[in-house]
Design an enzyme around this catalytic site. Structure first.
Site, PDB file in Angstrom:
ATOM      1  N   THR A  32       0.837  -1.200   0.000  1.00 56.57           N
ATOM      2  CA  THR A  32       0.000   0.000   0.000  1.00 56.57           C
ATOM      3  C   THR A  32       0.876   1.256   0.000  1.00 56.57           C
ATOM      4  OG1 THR A  32      -1.687  -1.181   1.252  1.00 56.57           O
ATOM      5  CG2 THR A  32      -1.771   1.223   1.353  1.00 56.57           C
ATOM      6  N   GLU A 107      -0.521  -5.479   6.107  1.00 52.00           N
ATOM      7  CA  GLU A 107       0.801  -5.619   5.468  1.00 52.00           C
ATOM      8  C   GLU A 107       1.597  -6.720   6.169  1.00 52.00           C
ATOM      9  OE1 GLU A 107       2.208  -1.581   5.729  1.00 52.00           O
ATOM     10  OE2 GLU A 107       1.259  -1.019   3.849  1.00 52.00           O
ATOM     11  N   LYS A 125      14.161   7.094   2.580  1.00 56.46           N
ATOM     12  CA  LYS A 125      13.686   6.146   3.605  1.00 56.46           C
ATOM     13  C   LYS A 125      14.832   5.416   4.312  1.00 56.46           C
ATOM     14  CE  LYS A 125       9.541   7.066   2.007  1.00 56.46           C
ATOM     15  NZ  LYS A 125       8.598   6.114   1.482  1.00 56.46           N
TER      16      LYS A 125
HETATM   17  C1  5RP Z   1       1.493   1.985   4.249  1.00 56.48           C
HETATM   18  C2  5RP Z   1       2.961   1.802   4.243  1.00 56.48           C
HETATM   19  C3  5RP Z   1       3.720   2.328   3.069  1.00 56.48           C
HETATM   20  O1  5RP Z   1       4.464   1.295   2.536  1.00 56.48           O
HETATM   21  C4  5RP Z   1       4.618   3.422   3.508  1.00 56.48           C
HETATM   22  O2  5RP Z   1       3.846   4.418   4.184  1.00 56.48           O
HETATM   23  C5  5RP Z   1       5.368   4.056   2.337  1.00 56.48           C
HETATM   24  O3  5RP Z   1       4.491   4.788   1.553  1.00 56.48           O
HETATM   25  P1  5RP Z   1       4.952   5.564   0.247  1.00 56.48           P
HETATM   26  O4  5RP Z   1       5.369   4.540  -0.749  1.00 56.48           O
HETATM   27  O5  5RP Z   1       3.737   6.345  -0.162  1.00 56.48           O
HETATM   28  O6  5RP Z   1       6.104   6.469   0.639  1.00 56.48           O
HETATM   29  O7  5RP Z   1       3.546   1.252   5.136  1.00 56.48           O
HETATM   30  O8  5RP Z   1       0.921   1.575   5.471  1.00 56.48           O
END
Ligand code: 5RP
Length: 224
Positions: A32, A107, A125
């Site tokens: 997600t 997840e 990240k």
């Molecule tokens: C959702 C998540 C997503 O993987 C995480 O927030 C990263 O999101 P994005 O790809 O929009 O940076 O853990 O619950």
């Protein structure tokens, strides 16, 4: 190069990584978020090379269906070839903080069933020590205040994520100001608090490989 371009690059790298491992019976787990969304859109190119997908959120299920990809209930599936998802943070052991999109519990469940977790993320990240991103905790609504008091005892500053209800009907508490030097221990400690459904630390079942997008290319990182 902007962040979205890096996300597209890692989504493409994940397609290249997974394509040779697929057969007509393969079922994929799909995460997600914005990075996972780029992957879902590209996955449409591989339709016919795999059977179906299981999604970690209603939003991803909708997006998969809109691309013409069959979405299965996890209970219909024994094993997922791989789980592909983004993250909010990763350290060098590929322990993660996830749940920025409030989908952490599903997840974790989908990840548990997958043979391989392919994590896709842009370089923002990547951290030395987890905790700069507030740690999401999914909580049964009536336990919110109690759980928050217990999280304070663990050294964090919990903040209720107002206006958010998870796909499971629960609430999210984000824990700020943690410096997580032992993610496995903290993951277990938080799970012990009555009323916690799951927390966003993926340390006991972290990623198997991280495809990290940098301006000079995608780096493939295995756990240190
Ligand atoms: C959702 C998540 C997503 O993987 C995480 O927030 C990263 O999101 P994005 O790809 O929009 O940076 O853990 O619950």
């Amino acid at each position: 190069m902007n962040q979205d371009q890096l996300k597209q690059d890692v989504a493409r790298a994940a397609i290249d990584h997974i394509a040779p491992k697929l057969n007509k019976d393969s079922v994929l787990g799909i995460g997600t978020g914005s990075t996972a969304n780029f992957f879902i859109d590209m996955l449409a190119e591989l339709k016919g090379d795999f059977a179906a997908a299981v999604a970690s959120s209603d939003a991803s299920a909708q997006r998969l269906k809109s691309q013409g990809i069959e979405v299965l209930d996890l209970n219909e599936v024994n094993e997922l070839v791989a789980y592909i998802d983004g993250t909010d943070e990763s350290n060098a052991q590929l322990a993660l903080i996830k749940g920025g999109g409030a989908a952490l519990t599903r997840e974790k469940i989908v990840r548990a069933v997958a043979r391989e977790f392919i994590c896709i993320a842009d370089e923002s990240k990547w951290v030395k020590v987890l905790g700069r991103f507030p740690l999401p905790v999914e909580v049964i609504p009536m336990a919110r205040s109690y759980v928050s008091r217990e999280l304070v005892k663990l050294g964090g500053d919990p903040v209720y994520r107002e206006g958010v209800t998870t796909d499971n009907g629960n609430v999210i508490v984000d824990v700020h100001n943690l410096s997580i030097v032992n993610p496995k221990e903290l993951e277990l400690q938080i799970n012990q608090i009555t009323g916690v459904v799951a927390n966003g630390l993926f340390a006991h079942m972290g990623a198997d490989v991280l495809l990290l997008g940098r301006p000079d290319g995608v780096e493939t990182i295995y756990p240190n």
